[in-house]
Structures are given as C-alpha cells and as structure tokens.
Design a protein around this motif. Structure first.
Motif, PDB file in Angstrom:
ATOM      1  N   ALA A  50       6.386 -57.773  11.778  1.00 18.27           N
ATOM      2  CA  ALA A  50       7.572 -57.175  12.078  1.00 18.27           C
ATOM      3  C   ALA A  50       8.637 -58.096  11.414  1.00 18.27           C
ATOM      4  O   ALA A  50       9.746 -57.301  10.997  1.00 18.27           O
ATOM      5  N   LEU A  51       8.582 -59.088  11.333  1.00 15.72           N
ATOM      6  CA  LEU A  51       9.544 -59.853  10.501  1.00 15.72           C
ATOM      7  C   LEU A  51       9.967 -59.483   9.300  1.00 15.72           C
ATOM      8  O   LEU A  51      10.744 -59.813   8.626  1.00 15.72           O
ATOM      9  N   PHE A  52       8.767 -58.834   8.678  1.00 15.18           N
ATOM     10  CA  PHE A  52       8.924 -58.481   7.280  1.00 15.18           C
ATOM     11  C   PHE A  52       9.272 -57.026   7.192  1.00 15.18           C
ATOM     12  O   PHE A  52       9.289 -56.321   5.891  1.00 15.18           O
ATOM     13  N   ARG A  53       9.684 -56.311   8.415  1.00 20.36           N
ATOM     14  CA  ARG A  53      10.290 -55.132   8.292  1.00 20.36           C
ATOM     15  C   ARG A  53      11.352 -55.029   7.302  1.00 20.36           C
ATOM     16  O   ARG A  53      12.328 -55.684   7.449  1.00 20.36           O
ATOM     17  N   GLY A  54      11.494 -53.944   6.489  1.00 17.54           N
ATOM     18  CA  GLY A  54      12.786 -53.928   5.414  1.00 17.54           C
ATOM     19  C   GLY A  54      12.525 -54.848   4.366  1.00 17.54           C
ATOM     20  O   GLY A  54      13.166 -55.045   3.406  1.00 17.54           O
ATOM     21  N   GLY A  55      11.106 -55.261   3.855  1.00 21.11           N
ATOM     22  CA  GLY A  55      10.896 -55.948   2.880  1.00 21.11           C
ATOM     23  C   GLY A  55      10.830 -55.369   1.477  1.00 21.11           C
ATOM     24  O   GLY A  55      11.518 -55.758   0.459  1.00 21.11           O
ATOM     25  N   THR A  56      10.495 -54.061   1.418  1.00 19.23           N
ATOM     26  CA  THR A  56      10.737 -53.135   0.350  1.00 19.23           C
ATOM     27  C   THR A  56      12.082 -53.002  -0.048  1.00 19.23           C
ATOM     28  O   THR A  56      12.526 -53.142  -1.266  1.00 19.23           O
ATOM     29  N   ALA A  57      12.974 -52.658   0.875  1.00 16.69           N
ATOM     30  CA  ALA A  57      14.348 -52.425   0.678  1.00 16.69           C
ATOM     31  C   ALA A  57      15.005 -53.912   0.196  1.00 16.69           C
ATOM     32  O   ALA A  57      15.864 -53.919  -0.517  1.00 16.69           O
ATOM     33  N   THR A  58      14.433 -54.907   0.904  1.00 14.79           N
ATOM     34  CA  THR A  58      14.998 -56.229   0.386  1.00 14.79           C
ATOM     35  C   THR A  58      14.754 -56.637  -1.171  1.00 14.79           C
ATOM     36  O   THR A  58      15.462 -56.934  -1.733  1.00 14.79           O
ATOM     37  N   LEU A  59      13.557 -56.262  -1.491  1.00 15.76           N
ATOM     38  CA  LEU A  59      13.114 -56.476  -2.788  1.00 15.76           C
ATOM     39  C   LEU A  59      13.559 -55.628  -3.751  1.00 15.76           C
ATOM     40  O   LEU A  59      14.233 -55.873  -4.786  1.00 15.76           O
ATOM     41  N   MET A  60      13.732 -54.397  -3.425  1.00 13.42           N
ATOM     42  CA  MET A  60      14.553 -53.362  -4.476  1.00 13.42           C
ATOM     43  C   MET A  60      16.033 -53.855  -4.344  1.00 13.42           C
ATOM     44  O   MET A  60      16.931 -53.241  -5.331  1.00 13.42           O
ATOM     45  N   ARG A  61      16.436 -54.487  -3.400  1.00  6.81           N
ATOM     46  CA  ARG A  61      18.035 -55.053  -3.420  1.00  6.81           C
ATOM     47  C   ARG A  61      18.139 -56.164  -4.491  1.00  6.81           C
ATOM     48  O   ARG A  61      19.070 -56.334  -5.107  1.00  6.81           O
ATOM     49  N   GLU A  62      17.088 -57.120  -3.984  1.00  7.58           N
ATOM     50  CA  GLU A  62      17.216 -58.480  -4.927  1.00  7.58           C
ATOM     51  C   GLU A  62      16.986 -58.340  -6.326  1.00  7.58           C
ATOM     52  O   GLU A  62      17.526 -59.091  -6.907  1.00  7.58           O
TER      53      GLU A  62
END
Length: 293
Positions: free
Chosen positions: A159-171
C-alpha cells in the motif's frame, strides 16, 4: 593508475553531489512545507474556498502546528530526494561528457534519468505525508509511525507504493523539464565562459520549480487522491482501491480539466521560492566542497 585516479575523482564528485543535495533538501523543505500542506488540503477536500480560507481555518481550528503536521517523513524525504536527484543528475551528466558540454536536449535527458530513482523513494514517503495532511485521513493516525504501522498492518506493505505509477509519470518528464529550465535560464543570464552568478542561480532555480509543477500537476493531483481515498472508501463500504485511470476519470467528472490543476495557485509561489533555495544552497555547498576536497 589513471583508471583508479578517474574512479577516485568520480567518487569524490558523487559524494559532493550527495552532501550538497542533502543540505539543499533540508533548507527548502522547512520553508515550503506549510504551502504543501495547504495544497494537499485543497486537492483532497471541498470545504475550502481558497488558499487564505484554508490557511485561516487550519490555524483557527487546528493551530499553527497543523501546517507542519507530518513534516518528519518529507523532511527526511526531501534530504534524500535532493541528494539522489543531484547525485543521479551529476553522474548522468558526467557520463555524457559533463553538463557544461551538453546541449539543452542532453540536459533534459539527464534530468529525466533522475525520475527513476527518485520515484522509488518518494512514493512511500508521499503516501505517508498525504495521509497525515489530508483532512479526512489525518485524524486516523497518531503521527508518522502510527500511520506507517497502521498501513502495513491493515493494507500490507504494498500500500505504501500506491500511486507509484503516477509518481513515476510525474518525475521522469518532470526531471527533464526541471533541469532543462534551470540550465536554459541560468545559461542565458551567464556571460560566456563565466560561472553562474547568484542571481542566475536564483532565477534558474525559480523557473525550474515553476516549470516542473506546471508540467506535472495533473499527475500530482491524481497521486494525492489515490493515496488518500482508501480509508474513506473502506469506511463507506465501497471499493478499497482506486487505479490511476479511474481516479483521473473521477476528478474529471467532478471538476473537469480545472480539477487536475487544483492547488496550482498555492504550489506556484512555493515552487519558485523553494527551488530558488534548493539551487542556491546546492551551489553554495558544492562550491565549498570543491574547495575542501
């Protein structure tokens, strides 16, 4: 012998990038964190009309300390994030011949490279930060460690890595825009063959921060919503998870395109200020370390 000397020189440069980046992250986070708290409140709650309304309500009802709630994780995160960012950027640039010899295209490629290691670190840090900042989840946890333990116990470490794809697409694109904007502005304000002045560094840093957030704000809004909706959904008896596409669709349905830029009016001045501080601090400590090592 020459190979060993080159390796030693590269190691020194990496250590200097890591140390200067750490100090840059520390100084900037203390200054800009209250702006970030208000941004998250605006993104995840409909009860606030504007920046000042949110600020006044939080200070009146929750005290000034509420503006810094959850700062422990992002403070450590900012220090490590900036050390990773400047380390990976410097290493990539030196691999490609040194940033002073790179074109704007080369600079943006090096900037994009920084997005991969940063995303791996930032995703869990920002998950905890958003949970502690958002109005509808902040009351569920007793500080940063309580949030961490509760999340792992009830939702699993994944759960700590939920939003990981959005973070990668952001960074990744964000890193390209970030360093590209900095180099374009700082070089434009620096005479040929001269070292960038403090004014050039400040201007370049401020424009880097502004350009970064204007480019990646939609992904940040999606990430914040994904990382703060699980508890609410579970309490309502609904689905416990939302994917990136469904979250984006919900935001668009609620507020249209404007919904993807919620909080930008708060983020823009914060980004200019904090990134001017980041590059100034990094430049100062990097030069100091160059003289020492």
């Amino acid at each position: 012998f020459k190979k060993k000397a080159a390796m030693g020189s590269e190691a020194r440069e990496q250590v200097k990038d890591l140390a200067a980046g750490t100090m840059a992250g520390l100084s900037s986070k203390v200054v800009e964190y209250p702006f970030d708290t208000i941004k998250v409140r605006l993104q995840t709650s409909k009860e606030y009309r504007s920046f000042m309304h949110c600020f006044n309500v939080m200070v009146k009802n929750e005290g000034v300390s509420s503006l810094f709630r959850g700062i422990a994780a992002p403070l450590c995160g900012a220090m490590l994030e900036n050390s990773i960012m400047f380390w990976s950027y410097g290493a990539a640039a030196r691999t490609m011949g040194g940033k002073e010899n790179l074109s704007t295209a080369g600079i943006t490629v090096c900037g994009a490279v920084t997005g991969f290691p940063i995303s791996l670190w930032l995703t869990p840090v920002e998950y905890l930060k958003c949970r502690l900042q958002a109005a509808h989840t902040a009351h569920l946890y007793d500080g940063i460690w309580g949030c961490l333990v509760h999340t792992i116990k009830h939702e699993g470490i994944g759960a700590l890595f939920r939003g990981g794809t959005a973070t990668l697409m952001r960074e990744v694109p964000g890193g390209a825009v970030y360093f590209g904007a900095y180099e374009v502005i700082s070089r434009a304000l620096t005479p040929e063959g001269k070292k960038a002045s403090t004014v050039a560094v400040i201007a370049g840093g401020g424009m880097a921060g502004l350009s970064y957030w204007c480019a990646i704000m939609p992904f940040d809004v999606i990430k914040s919503r994904m990382q703060t909706t699980v508890e609410v959904a579970a309490e309502a008896g609904g689905a416990a998870r939302s994917g990136m596409v469904s979250t984006a669709a919900t935001i668009y349905k609620e507020a249209g395109i404007h919904g993807f830029y919620t909080g930008l009016t708060v983020t823009a001045p914060r980004a200019i200020l904090s990134n001017a501080i980041i590059f100034c601090t990094y430049d100062y400590f990097k030069q100091a370390l160059d003289r020492l090592l």
